[in-house]
Write a protein that holds these residues in place. Structure first.
Motif, PDB file in Angstrom:
ATOM      1  N   UNK A   1      31.377  56.161  24.533  1.00 61.40           N
ATOM      2  CA  UNK A   1      31.831  55.135  25.477  1.00 61.40           C
ATOM      3  C   UNK A   1      33.270  54.786  25.129  1.00 61.40           C
ATOM      4  N   UNK A   2      33.478  53.764  24.330  1.00 60.82           N
ATOM      5  CA  UNK A   2      34.806  53.419  23.841  1.00 60.82           C
ATOM      6  C   UNK A   2      35.047  54.161  22.524  1.00 60.82           C
ATOM      7  N   UNK A   3      36.292  54.218  22.028  1.00 59.09           N
ATOM      8  CA  UNK A   3      36.550  54.881  20.741  1.00 59.09           C
ATOM      9  C   UNK A   3      35.660  54.306  19.626  1.00 59.09           C
ATOM     10  N   UNK A   4      34.939  55.203  18.942  1.00 64.68           N
ATOM     11  CA  UNK A   4      34.083  54.789  17.840  1.00 64.68           C
ATOM     12  C   UNK A   4      32.750  54.210  18.266  1.00 64.68           C
ATOM     13  N   UNK A   5      32.401  54.340  19.557  1.00 67.19           N
ATOM     14  CA  UNK A   5      31.151  53.779  20.078  1.00 67.19           C
ATOM     15  C   UNK A   5      30.411  54.857  20.871  1.00 67.19           C
ATOM     16  N   UNK A   6      29.086  54.959  20.631  1.00 66.20           N
ATOM     17  CA  UNK A   6      28.250  55.831  21.452  1.00 66.20           C
ATOM     18  C   UNK A   6      27.122  55.013  22.055  1.00 66.20           C
ATOM     19  N   UNK A   7      26.562  55.548  23.140  1.00 61.10           N
ATOM     20  CA  UNK A   7      25.478  54.883  23.862  1.00 61.10           C
ATOM     21  C   UNK A   7      24.351  55.881  24.108  1.00 61.10           C
ATOM     22  N   UNK A   8      23.104  55.415  23.944  1.00 65.32           N
ATOM     23  CA  UNK A   8      21.940  56.226  24.289  1.00 65.32           C
ATOM     24  C   UNK A   8      20.918  55.332  24.982  1.00 65.32           C
ATOM     25  N   UNK A   9      20.571  55.679  26.212  1.00 71.04           N
ATOM     26  CA  UNK A   9      19.527  54.951  26.925  1.00 71.04           C
ATOM     27  C   UNK A   9      18.201  55.307  26.272  1.00 71.04           C
TER      28      UNK A   9
ATOM     29  N   UNK B   1      23.473  51.201  21.066  1.00 73.41           N
ATOM     30  CA  UNK B   1      24.917  51.398  20.910  1.00 73.41           C
ATOM     31  C   UNK B   1      25.201  51.532  19.419  1.00 73.41           C
ATOM     32  N   UNK B   2      25.870  52.615  19.025  1.00 76.37           N
ATOM     33  CA  UNK B   2      26.248  52.806  17.622  1.00 76.37           C
ATOM     34  C   UNK B   2      27.765  52.648  17.515  1.00 76.37           C
ATOM     35  N   UNK B   3      28.188  51.868  16.518  1.00 72.60           N
ATOM     36  CA  UNK B   3      29.597  51.522  16.333  1.00 72.60           C
ATOM     37  C   UNK B   3      30.081  51.978  14.964  1.00 72.60           C
ATOM     38  N   UNK B   4      31.266  52.580  14.936  1.00 73.04           N
ATOM     39  CA  UNK B   4      31.975  52.790  13.676  1.00 73.04           C
ATOM     40  C   UNK B   4      32.637  51.473  13.293  1.00 73.04           C
ATOM     41  N   UNK B   5      32.887  51.280  12.007  1.00 79.89           N
ATOM     42  CA  UNK B   5      33.593  50.082  11.570  1.00 79.89           C
ATOM     43  C   UNK B   5      34.931  49.974  12.292  1.00 79.89           C
ATOM     44  N   UNK B   6      35.231  48.801  12.807  1.00 84.99           N
ATOM     45  CA  UNK B   6      36.482  48.552  13.516  1.00 84.99           C
ATOM     46  C   UNK B   6      36.430  48.838  15.009  1.00 84.99           C
ATOM     47  N   UNK B   7      35.382  49.517  15.467  1.00 82.21           N
ATOM     48  CA  UNK B   7      35.263  49.815  16.900  1.00 82.21           C
ATOM     49  C   UNK B   7      34.976  48.539  17.679  1.00 82.21           C
ATOM     50  N   UNK B   8      35.352  48.560  18.955  1.00 82.91           N
ATOM     51  CA  UNK B   8      35.202  47.373  19.789  1.00 82.91           C
ATOM     52  C   UNK B   8      34.363  47.658  21.023  1.00 82.91           C
ATOM     53  N   UNK B   9      33.549  46.690  21.365  1.00 82.22           N
ATOM     54  CA  UNK B   9      32.954  46.615  22.686  1.00 82.22           C
ATOM     55  C   UNK B   9      33.876  45.677  23.458  1.00 82.22           C
ATOM     56  N   UNK B  10      34.742  46.247  24.283  1.00 82.37           N
ATOM     57  CA  UNK B  10      35.797  45.472  24.938  1.00 82.37           C
ATOM     58  C   UNK B  10      35.215  44.348  25.796  1.00 82.37           C
TER      59      UNK B  10
END
Length: 103
Positions: free
Chosen positions: A10-18, A30-39
């Protein structure tokens, strides 16, 4: 029967799986790397978020709060919100009705 949907960036450092969906309800990882943002964004769906792992600073309207494993939050319909991942982790979000833009 459970069908695994693809993991998509999705956004940099973020993935999504339904994980599951129905016209009235959807569950998404939603999986996030450290520092990633959900805008910051808003949508007409009511959202319930459960922090499975990691630490996240959530902004909902004008309120900021840090949530960690086991914490949860409800985000009302059309409320501006977002998050910043402080420690790599996973959020489980439920939306009602389903986010058709995710399928």
């Amino acid at each position: 029967m459970v069908l695994l949907n693809p993991i998509v960036p999705t956004d940099p450092g973020v993935t999504r799986q339904v994980l599951a969906d129905h016209p009235n309800l959807m569950m998404v990882s939603f999986r996030f790397d450290e520092g990633a943002e959900g805008l910051l964004h808003q949508h007409p769906h009511v959202q319930a978020t459960f922090v499975k792992s990691g630490r996240f600073e959530f902004t909902v309207g004008d309120v900021k709060e840090v949530l960690g494993p086991g914490d949860s939050i409800i985000i009302p319909s059309n409320q501006k919100h977002g998050c910043i991942c402080q420690e790599e982790g996973e959020l489980i979000d439920c939306f009602t009705p389903r986010r058709d833009d995710f399928v």
